[in-house]
Each structure stands twice: as structure tokens, then as C-alpha cells.
Motif scaffolding. Structure first.
Motif, short mmCIF file in Angstrom:
data_model
loop_
_atom_site.label_atom_id
_atom_site.label_comp_id
_atom_site.label_asym_id
_atom_site.label_seq_id
_atom_site.Cartn_x
_atom_site.Cartn_y
_atom_site.Cartn_z
N LEU A 1 38.15 28.01 32.17
CA LEU A 1 37.29 28.55 33.22
C LEU A 1 37.99 29.64 34.03
CD1 LEU A 1 35.60 25.27 34.52
CD2 LEU A 1 34.72 26.94 32.87
N THR A 2 39.28 29.45 34.30
CA THR A 2 39.98 30.46 35.10
C THR A 2 40.10 31.79 34.35
OG1 THR A 2 41.20 28.73 36.26
CG2 THR A 2 42.12 30.96 36.33
N PRO A 3 40.55 31.81 33.06
CA PRO A 3 40.54 33.12 32.36
C PRO A 3 39.14 33.70 32.22
CG PRO A 3 41.98 31.57 31.23
CD PRO A 3 41.23 30.78 32.25
N ALA A 4 38.14 32.86 31.96
CA ALA A 4 36.78 33.39 31.86
C ALA A 4 36.33 33.98 33.19
CB ALA A 4 35.82 32.28 31.42
N GLY A 5 36.68 33.28 34.30
CA GLY A 5 36.32 33.83 35.61
C GLY A 5 37.04 35.12 35.91
N HIS A 6 38.34 35.21 35.55
CA HIS A 6 39.06 36.48 35.75
C HIS A 6 38.44 37.59 34.92
CE1 HIS A 6 42.92 34.19 37.13
NE2 HIS A 6 41.92 34.10 37.99
N LEU A 7 38.07 37.24 33.66
CA LEU A 7 37.44 38.26 32.80
C LEU A 7 36.12 38.74 33.39
CD1 LEU A 7 37.42 39.84 30.13
CD2 LEU A 7 36.29 37.86 29.06
N VAL A 8 35.30 37.81 33.85
CA VAL A 8 34.01 38.21 34.46
C VAL A 8 34.25 39.03 35.72
CG1 VAL A 8 31.95 37.28 35.59
CG2 VAL A 8 32.76 36.27 33.46
N ARG A 9 35.29 38.61 36.50
CA ARG A 9 35.57 39.37 37.73
C ARG A 9 36.03 40.78 37.43
NH1 ARG A 9 40.74 37.42 40.77
NH2 ARG A 9 41.56 38.52 38.91
N ASP A 10 36.95 40.91 36.44
CA ASP A 10 37.51 42.24 36.16
C ASP A 10 36.54 43.12 35.38
OD1 ASP A 10 39.79 41.43 37.43
OD2 ASP A 10 40.80 40.77 35.58
N ALA A 11 35.75 42.49 34.47
CA ALA A 11 34.90 43.30 33.61
C ALA A 11 33.50 43.55 34.18
CB ALA A 11 34.76 42.62 32.23
N VAL A 12 33.02 42.66 35.01
CA VAL A 12 31.63 42.77 35.47
C VAL A 12 31.56 42.93 36.99
CG1 VAL A 12 29.39 41.63 35.54
CG2 VAL A 12 30.83 41.42 33.50
N VAL B 1 30.74 46.43 39.17
CA VAL B 1 29.46 46.40 39.90
C VAL B 1 29.69 46.58 41.39
CG1 VAL B 1 27.52 44.91 40.51
CG2 VAL B 1 28.28 45.05 38.14
N GLY B 2 30.75 45.92 41.94
CA GLY B 2 31.05 46.09 43.36
C GLY B 2 31.43 47.51 43.71
N GLU B 3 32.28 48.15 42.84
CA GLU B 3 32.64 49.54 43.08
C GLU B 3 31.41 50.44 43.06
OE1 GLU B 3 35.44 50.81 43.93
OE2 GLU B 3 36.62 48.95 43.82
N ALA B 4 30.51 50.21 42.09
CA ALA B 4 29.29 51.02 42.02
C ALA B 4 28.42 50.82 43.26
CB ALA B 4 28.51 50.67 40.75
N LEU B 5 28.28 49.59 43.68
CA LEU B 5 27.47 49.33 44.88
C LEU B 5 28.09 49.95 46.11
CD1 LEU B 5 26.46 45.59 44.26
CD2 LEU B 5 25.02 47.63 44.03
#
Length: 369
Positions: free
Chosen positions: A288-299, A303-307
Motif C-alpha cells: 500500500l505504501t509504494p502504491a500510495g507513493h506512486l499514485v501521489r507522484d504520478a497522479v 493534478v495539484g500542480e495543474a490546479l
């Protein structure tokens, strides 16, 4: 089975005590172990409920009780009752205290002074009447009564002497003779007879009591003493040993059951940790932690920078639009009402400051050039 060392000063136990101790301790352990394990389980459950349910519920109920019962009464006291009490105190002072004080100061005090002056006058008059009239009259009456008392004393003394002589020779002397020669000997004889009768009765009662004592001793006391000494005391010793061993076995079994329950609890806790906690932690850490890091870094981060970029552009566009609207409003106002008038310079009416004084200048009329 004995986990505790006996004290050094304890005497060695006999074979009967040892033969009783081992089976009693085994039976007590088998009886106490389920109770101790159930008790420990209930204690753990109660501690868990106390930490997770009862304490938060108690705090919530405490806050609710304060919000429902305490704070409204505090507000009522602070914002209603206290101002009302102060208003009532002011009204009481104005309507009751001040009139009563005025009445006491300007009506009752002068009236009291007048009554005191009248009382002092009346007391002075009564004192004069007592000193000038009643005292001389009383002295005269006492003088007359003293003379009459002296005459009566002289007459009554002779009469009293004659009556006393008659009473002595007619009553006292015959009564003394009767007591000395008749009543005293008769009383001594009666006392001697009563003492003899009491000695006889005492001897009879003593004999009967001794007979009853030895009868009761032989028939009741000695058998009861034998039963107590040879039956009850040994049975009591045996029962005391059994009871002491049962109590010691109960304590020993409770301690051993505690150790067993602690071991079982630790085993179950370790089993639960290795079966449930460790896999969940491994899944959390490895999956879960690597998946969460991946979602945070990739998605999420792109999205936050664009917003944020969209937000900055929107704010800049809104600022430009507000500046344009403000400039258009200023141009329209200038077109309708003209430009602002130039301000007039204010005329100073204060006197100007004098120049700095030097050695060659002066402000007096005699030394001025």
C-alpha cells in the motif's frame, strides 16, 4: 508444584501434612485455573472497553452535561440574575434603606433624646423623694421596731427557759433511761440470735453447694473435659491443618494459574500478531505504501500542480479585469464631472520664527541698532 521456598524458621511438616498438601493443590489448580483465565480475559476486555468506549463516552457525556446543565445556568446567573439582583439592591436602597435612615436620623433620634432627657428628670425627682422623704420615714419605723423587738426578747427568754426545763425532765431523761436499760439489751439479744441462725443456714447451704459441685464435676465437667481434650482438640488440629493447607493451596493455585494465564495470553497475543498484525503491516509497508507513493507522484502531484497553475492564472485574470473596470470607472467619472481641482495653498497666520541671536544683535531697546 511448590513454587515458593518455605521460610527458614518454619518447622518441617509431617507426612500427613505432605500427603494432604499434594492432592489438595492439584485439585485446587484444576478448579482455579479456568476461573483465573476467565478473570484475566474479563480484565483485558474491561480494560479495552474502558480505554476505547467508556472513557470517550464519559467525556462526551461530561461535555454534554456541561452544555445542557452548567453553561445555561452560568449564563442565567451572569447575564440575568446578577443584573436583576443589582437592580433590586439599588431599588431596596432607594425605597427602603434611605427612607429608614432618614427616619432614624431626623425623627427617632431627636425623639429618643427628648425621652432620655425626660427620663433623667424623672429619675432625679425620684432620687430626691427617696433621699429626703422615704429614708427618714424608714429610719423612724426601724427604730420603733427595734425597741419592740428588745421588749419581746426579754419576755420570751424566761418563757423559753421554763419550757426547756420541763421538756428535759419530762421527755428526754425518761427516753434515755428506756433506751439504756430496755431497748439496747433486747436488741443485742436479738442480733445474737439472728447471727446464730445465719451461721446455721450458711453451713447448710455450704454443704448442699459442695455436694452439688462435686456431683456436677463428676457427672458433667470431667466427661466434657475428657471429650474436649481427647476428641475435639485433635479433630480441631486436623481441621486446622486441612483448612490451612486448603488456603495455602488456593493461593498457590491462584498464582500458578496466573502464570499459566499470562503464558497463554502471551501465546495468543503472539499468534494474533503473527497471523493478523504482521501480514497487515507487511501489506501496508510493501504494497500500500509504494502504491500510495506512486499514485501521489504520478497522479496527485501533477493534478495539484495543474490546479495551482489554473488558480494562479484565474487570479491574475481577475486582477486584470478588476484593474480595467476601475480604470474605466475613473475615465467615465472624469468625462462627466471633469478632473480634480488643484488644491489651494493654506496661508499661515502664525508669526515667523525670529533669527538666531548672536553677540552683535540684541532684542532690547537700549542696545538695538
Amino acid at each position: 508444584m511448590d513454587l515458593e521456598k518455605p521460610p527458614a524458621h518454619q518447622p518441617p511438616d509431617g507426612c500427613l501434612v505432605v500427603a494432604i498438601r499434594v492432592p489438595v493443590r492439584i485439585v485446587m489448580l484444576l478448579v482455579v485455573l479456568p476461573v483465573r483465565m476467565a478473570w484475566d480475559a474479563l480484565a483485558v476486555a474491561a480494560r479495552f472497553l474502558h480505554d476505547t468506549v467508556f472513557r470517550p463516552a464519559g467525556r462526551a457525556l461530561l461535555w454534554l452535561g456541561r452544555a445542557v446543565f452548567v453553561w445555561p445556568f452560568v449564563a442565567l446567573w451572569r447575564w440575568v440574575l446578577v443584573p436583576l439582583g443589582r437592580a433590586l439592591a439599588w431599588l431596596m436602597n432607594v425605597l427602603v434603606v434611605a427612607p429608614c435612615l432618614w427616619l432614624y436620623r431626623y425623627a427617632l433620634t431627636p425623639l429618643g433624646h427628648a425621652l432620655a432627657w425626660a427620663g433623667r428628670g424623672i429619675a432625679a425627682g425620684l432620687g430626691w423623694l427617696y433621699a429626703r422623704v422615704l429614708t427618714p420615714v424608714g429610719i423612724g419605723i426601724m427604730w420603733v421596731l427595734t425597741g419592740v423587738g428588745a421588749v419581746l426578747a426579754v419576755v420570751g427568754g424566761g418563757v423559753f427557759t421554763a419550757v426547756a426545763w420541763l421538756v428535759r425532765h419530762l421527755l428526754v431523761v425518761p427516753a434515755v433511761r428506756l433506751y439504756e436499760w430496755v431497748l439496747a439489751p433486747a436488741g443485742r439479744a436479738l442480733v445474737w440470735c439472728l447471727n446464730g441462725l445465719a451461721w446455721v443456714v450458711r453451713m447448710i447451704v455450704t454443704g448442699i453447694g459442695m455436694a452439688l459441685y462435686w456431683t456436677c464435676r463428676i457427672l458433667l465437667v470431667l466427661p466434657a473435659l475428657a471429650v474436649w481434650r481427647w476428641i475435639l482438640v485433635p479433630a480441631g488440629h486436623v481441621l486446622a491443618v486441612v483448612g490451612r493447607e486448603i488456603g495455602a493451596a488456593l493461593g498457590h493455585a491462584w498464582r500458578v494459574a496466573g502464570h499459566i494465564s499470562l503464558t497463554v495470553g502471551r501465546f495468543l497475543a503472539s499468534l494474533f500478531r503473527w497471523i493478523f498484525v504482521e501480514p497487515v503491516r507487511w501489506v501496508y509497508a510493501r504494497v500500500l505504501t509504494p502504491a500510495g507513493h506512486l499514485v501521489r507522484d504520478a497522479v496527485l502531484r501533477p493534478v495539484g500542480e495543474a490546479l495551482r497553475a489554473v488558480g494562479r492564472a484565474s487570479r491574475q485574470a481577475l486582477a486584470s479585469a478588476r484593474a480595467s473596470v476601475r480604470q474605466a470607472r475613473a475615465d467615465f467619472r472624469r468625462m462627466l464631472f471633469g478632473g480634480p481641482r488643484p488644491g489651494r495653498t493654506a496661508v499661515r497666520r502664525e508669526p515667523t520664527a525670529a533669527g538666531t541671536r548672536t553677540l552683535g544683535s540684541s532684542t532690547t531697546a537700549l542696545t538695538k541698532d
